[in-house]
Design an enzyme around this catalytic site. Sequence first.
Site, PDB file in Angstrom:
ATOM      1  N   ASP A   3       0.847  -1.115   0.131  1.00 30.85           N
ATOM      2  CA  ASP A   3       0.046  -0.078   0.126  1.00 30.85           C
ATOM      3  C   ASP A   3       0.844   1.307   0.000  1.00 30.85           C
ATOM      4  O   ASP A   3       1.867   1.206   0.405  1.00 30.85           O
ATOM      5  CB  ASP A   3      -0.936  -0.017   1.431  1.00 30.85           C
ATOM      6  CG  ASP A   3      -0.201   0.086   2.581  1.00 30.85           C
ATOM      7  OD1 ASP A   3       0.975  -0.434   2.694  1.00 30.85           O
ATOM      8  OD2 ASP A   3      -0.700   0.976   3.373  1.00 30.85           O
ATOM      9  N   GLU A  47       0.355  -1.371   5.685  1.00 32.96           N
ATOM     10  CA  GLU A  47       1.570  -1.021   6.529  1.00 32.96           C
ATOM     11  C   GLU A  47       1.070   0.769   6.825  1.00 32.96           C
ATOM     12  O   GLU A  47       1.288   0.994   8.181  1.00 32.96           O
ATOM     13  CB  GLU A  47       2.650  -1.163   5.900  1.00 32.96           C
ATOM     14  CG  GLU A  47       3.880  -0.774   6.876  1.00 32.96           C
ATOM     15  CD  GLU A  47       4.269   0.701   6.944  1.00 32.96           C
ATOM     16  OE1 GLU A  47       5.281   0.961   7.616  1.00 32.96           O
ATOM     17  OE2 GLU A  47       3.811   1.462   6.087  1.00 32.96           O
TER      18      GLU A  47
HETATM   19 ZN   LIG Z   1       6.870   2.375   3.742  1.00 26.38          ZN
END
Ligand SMILES: [Zn+2]
Length: 410
Positions: free
Chosen positions: A80, A175
């Site tokens: 992401d 993340e």
């Molecule tokens: Zn990163």
Amino acid sequence: MQKIIDRFVRYITIDTQSDPDNPAFPSTEKQWDLARILIAELKEIGMEDVTIDDNCYVMATLPSNVDFKVPVIGFVAHIDTSPDYTGTNVKPQFHPNYDGKDIVLNKEKNIVLSPSYFDDLLLYKGQTLITTDGTTLLGADDKAGITEIVSAMEYLINNPEIKHGKIRICFTPDEEVGKGAHMFDVDKFGAEWAYTMDGSQVGELEYENFNAAGAKVIINGKIVHPGYAKGKMINSMLIASEFITGLPKNEIPQETEGYEGFYHLHDMEGEVEKTTLEYIIRDHDIKLFEDRKAAFQKVADDLNKKLGSNLIEVEIKDQYFNMREKIEPVMHIVDIAEEAMKQLNIKPLIKAIRGGTDGSQLSYKGLPCPNIFAGGHNFHGRYEYVPAESIQLATDVIVKIAEITAKRAK
Ligand SMILES: [Zn+2]
């Protein structure tokens, strides 16, 4: 190198922005788009045991090519990109043989990437810089990391004379919304230790990060017609301002660096009846971290006492912890990365992260996981850039780590 650049461009032009407000996992459907491409590509380059689970974690294996036992190691990067800035329609710009001058990202909108503001640009004179067109982020965080891991695996497959043990790789969703490690199946991954490829400048090697908590302060007021309010109205916003000034005024992000912790007010919403403050609390040292949370609570308690009622509610939640505690007993995993860099004439820059990584959560889940540079700068915004040479160097570091781990096991 061209192959690596092409791969990187393919990844960054797929929008994978995550969403902190969606409780679903992964937080956006579009992260599957890149995950599916990675699955196909990993199979194509010859990786084995390529899997994707229901939570969008891509895993694969590069089998050992030696006949002695080598610890299984892993490499991790995230799919992401940051919710802070749009990742839709990324149009990378190439600046070969960078001359150290201002780079016009967008003529029309007068957006300039300048070394007079971002002086680290000058580290990369003569190199090929990859930038945005000034309207999106680039996504080098962390598609540079993905590119490096895939490219290193491909290199090892094509150069079997380089001896290595079994290597596991994983690409995680979400993340950037702090959940990249949440659904990570450490047992299935089956590595003794791993490295996240998610740092910035060439040479960065990190095994210390903040201890982190989020705090919500709710202040309840009382609304009364202002003309008849004497002795009756309680303006929660004014109490909020007392709370804010009750915290140490220099312990904020813009006044701290290195190992200094802070309180950061990042959101505030108020009307007379109710004001909400949202903070993050950070410190590398666990004792100071606990003290810091206690001091935060005390500001509220003291104010409640002074006001003679419980108008202020505080809720503090731990978010993640400093991985140092989990890495120190296995410091050889940092040594190996350091040695890999030195063999490649890269000066290791070992420093404490003023933030967190997936690796800190993974370390607490039983997978010790320092962080290594991925090469990009100015993450999460339009000024993000990455030198192509840095992506190559990080790729080389992965290959070297695999080689050294096998050599040490012999
Ligand atoms: Zn990163």
